[in-house]
Enzyme design. Structure first.
Site, PDB file in Angstrom:
ATOM      1  N   LYS A  42      -1.149 152.386  16.803  1.00 58.41           N
ATOM      2  CA  LYS A  42      -1.086 153.514  17.743  1.00 58.41           C
ATOM      3  C   LYS A  42      -1.766 153.119  19.051  1.00 58.41           C
ATOM      4  O   LYS A  42      -2.830 152.490  19.043  1.00 58.41           O
ATOM      5  CB  LYS A  42      -1.795 154.732  17.133  1.00 58.41           C
ATOM      6  CG  LYS A  42      -1.732 155.984  17.997  1.00 58.41           C
ATOM      7  CD  LYS A  42      -2.454 157.150  17.319  1.00 58.41           C
ATOM      8  CE  LYS A  42      -2.375 158.443  18.128  1.00 58.41           C
ATOM      9  NZ  LYS A  42      -3.116 159.554  17.501  1.00 58.41           N
ATOM     10  N   SER A  96      -3.470 164.600  13.233  1.00 61.02           N
ATOM     11  CA  SER A  96      -2.516 163.663  13.839  1.00 61.02           C
ATOM     12  C   SER A  96      -2.018 162.528  12.965  1.00 61.02           C
ATOM     13  O   SER A  96      -1.124 161.793  13.380  1.00 61.02           O
ATOM     14  CB  SER A  96      -3.096 163.066  15.110  1.00 61.02           C
ATOM     15  OG  SER A  96      -3.009 164.014  16.136  1.00 61.02           O
ATOM     16  N   SER A 156      -0.423 163.812  16.864  1.00 64.03           N
ATOM     17  CA  SER A 156      -0.165 162.974  18.015  1.00 64.03           C
ATOM     18  C   SER A 156       0.343 161.575  17.671  1.00 64.03           C
ATOM     19  O   SER A 156       0.888 160.892  18.528  1.00 64.03           O
ATOM     20  CB  SER A 156      -1.440 162.848  18.842  1.00 64.03           C
ATOM     21  OG  SER A 156      -2.454 162.183  18.097  1.00 64.03           O
TER      22      SER A 156
HETATM   23  N1  GLN Z   1      -2.671 168.702  17.151  1.00 63.29           N
HETATM   24  C1  GLN Z   1      -4.085 168.582  17.308  1.00 63.29           C
HETATM   25  C2  GLN Z   1      -4.431 168.598  18.777  1.00 63.29           C
HETATM   26  O1  GLN Z   1      -3.542 168.755  19.540  1.00 63.29           O
HETATM   27  C3  GLN Z   1      -4.602 167.351  16.632  1.00 63.29           C
HETATM   28  C4  GLN Z   1      -4.465 166.121  17.415  1.00 63.29           C
HETATM   29  C5  GLN Z   1      -5.081 164.929  16.741  1.00 63.29           C
HETATM   30  O2  GLN Z   1      -5.363 164.970  15.548  1.00 63.29           O
HETATM   31  N2  GLN Z   1      -5.307 163.882  17.520  1.00 63.29           N
HETATM   32  O3  GLN Z   1      -5.544 168.468  19.164  1.00 63.29           O
END
Ligand code: GLN
Length: 494
Positions: A95, A194, A170
């Site tokens: 990532k 994420s 994400s």
């Molecule tokens: N969807 C969550 C956010 O927007 C989690 C994102 C993540 O785990 N990096 O913050």
């Protein structure tokens, strides 16, 4: 964006390559690491134009490593190095919030355009030291802020199982790359879901290790008290193998834990009979899609059939989790993102007339809408006069949420829930409603707030063929138990 029809749901790939199979084929000389890497790059060339999971390929580094592994295979040394090179020749993607020498690091943001990190994140270095062939960097929401990958400055990722749908976020690129067989496994990060949420949307396994289990050194920080690094894989065994490589203390990360690292792959052999599984009412309440509920209930039945006992548990503060998460995560983000000032990394606005206008213009041009929204929110909740009402209060609720889990874990070994309340939604469906996007994180943010481990494992498909994930949450540093249970769920699907 190319026009895509909603009938584009495709069957899951039938026999994806696992870590064990890839490594064995290379050790036995059935294939070479170079040939395997080439075949993955060929799949990327063929598939990625419609998926857009990759932001950069690291062909030179991959080739150098593959040649090194092939030399070891030819000399017969590889066969005797199973312990030290458990990932020999295995093609893996990273990532783009983790730094990796030999490749750009953008974190999905324009503000890091042109930045080339001079070192490897510890997680990346450990994969490389274990023999992995690192293929390149994967698309994600900007600074890992999002649930759909639509916040990437480099364009969204399409779900390989249904191209008109989001892969989740994400770590959308990481989930999609595994689902489309563009990597044997990938690394993602999980601050509020994420890893687990995109794993469930794409039909792969996603593991959230306990806070401190895997070093965060070299991870471009979003919210440091919540961020974790973990794997996406086709199988639970692969997740266990990767966690074994990634886990353990790191002198470069003071929050990494000293706990010994068990043999996670060997732990899968132990039967699940007798394990006590908690089922929290709060995770099966209003708003849960009926097909997901049915699939997770079937998963509970399968675990019961394997000898587990099921118990109702209560996690009474669940209702406050999303609000708590979005106060704390944005507060930490507003502080972490202060370092992007046009001086140290990446982009610098050139038409500035003074230092402060350079800061302002760079941050204005470099950050996307969602990142700006979060910096503003985070700055607000930390500001004098609001700190007590929001930030301090959220810290207190975080302690209560953690206590909910500790109470539950005093009489169950693990907790079973859906990973998400809904299936992969359509691209563009939620982009105008950030609150709806935030609320969908309800089942995943709790584990990050409490510091516990979790895994999302495929547990079926909806009638229209979209994957559904079951989430299994475990005690601090008890990844072995949730991996065992996820393995049993996986077996029950076969
Ligand atoms: N969807 C969550 C956010 O927007 C989690 C994102 C993540 O785990 N990096 O913050």
């Amino acid at each position: 964006m190319a026009e895509l029809k909603s009938d584009s749901i495709t069957a899951p790939h039938t026999a994806p390559l696992t870590i064990r199979a890839a490594r064995q084929a290379i050790t036995n000389g059935e294939t070479s690491a170079v040939a395997l890497a080439d075949s993955y790059y060929a799949t990327i060339a063929a598939e990625d134009p419609k998926i857009h999971a990759w932001l950069a390929l690291s062909r030179e580094r991959a080739a150098a490593q593959a040649h090194r592994i092939d030399d070891l295979a030819r000399s017969g040394e590889l066969a005797s190095q199973g312990e030290t090179l458990p990932l020999a020749g295995v093609p893996i993607g990273i990532k783009d919030v983790l730094v990796m020498q030999g490749a750009p690091a953008t974190a999905g943001s324009k503000i890091l355009e042109g930045y080339r990190p001079p070192y490897d994140a510890t997680a990346v270095a450990r994969l490389a030291a274990a023999g992995a062939v690192l293929l390149g960097k994967l698309n994600c929401d900007e600074f890992a802020m999002g649930s759909s990958n639509e916040n990437s400055a480099y364009g969204p990722v399409h779900n390989p199982r249904a191209l008109d749908r989001v892969p989740g976020g994400s770590s959308g690129g990481s989930a999609a790359a595994v689902a489309a067989n563009m990597a044997v496994a990938t690394l993602g990060t999980d601050t509020g879901g994420s890893i687990r949420q995109p794993a469930s949307f794409c039909g792969v396994v996603g593991l959230l290790p306990t806070y401190g289990r895997v070093s965060r050194y070299g991870l471009i920080a979003f919210a440091s008290s919540l961020d974790r690094v973990g794997p996406f894989t086709h199988t639970v065994e692969d997740a266990a193998i990767l966690l074994g490589v990634l886990a353990g203390p790191d002198p470069m990360d003071a929050t990494s834990a000293q706990q010994p690292v068990p043999d996670y792959a060997a732990a899968l052999e132990a039967p699940v009979k007798g394990l006590r599984i908690g089922v929290p009412d709060e995770y099966f309440a209003e708003g849960l899609d009926a097909e997901i509920r049915a699939a997770v209930e079937k998963t509970a039945d399968a675990l019961r059939a394997a000898g587990c006992t099921l118990h109702k548990v209560s996690l009474p503060h669940t209702l406050y989790a999303v609000a708590t998460y979005y106060v704390l995560a944005t507060a930490e983000a507003s502080s972490n993102l202060a370092r992007f000032d046009g001086v140290r990394y990446g982009l610098r606005a050139d038409e500035a007339t003074s230092l402060s206008s350079m800061y302002r213009k760079t941050r204005d041009q470099g950050f996307g809408k969602e990142v700006k929204r979060r910096i503003l929110l985070g700055t607000y909740v930390l500001s004098a006069g609001y700190y007590d009402a929001y930030y301090r209060k959220a810290q207190q609720v975080r302690a209560l949420l953690t206590r909910d889990f500790l109470d539950a874990f005093s009489h169950v070994d693990a907790i079973l829930t859906p990973t998400t309340p809904s299936r992969a939604f359509r691209l563009g469906e939620k982009t105008d409603d950030p609150l709806a996007m935030y609320l969908a994180d309800i089942y995943t943010v709790t584990a990050n707030l409490a510091g516990i481990c979790g895994i999302s494992v495929p547990c079926g498909n909806s009638a229209e063929g979209l994957p559904i994930g079951a989430q299994i949450l475990g005690k601090h540093f008890d990844e072995a138990t949730i991996l065992r249970l996820a393995h049993a769920v996986e077996q029950s699907q076969r």
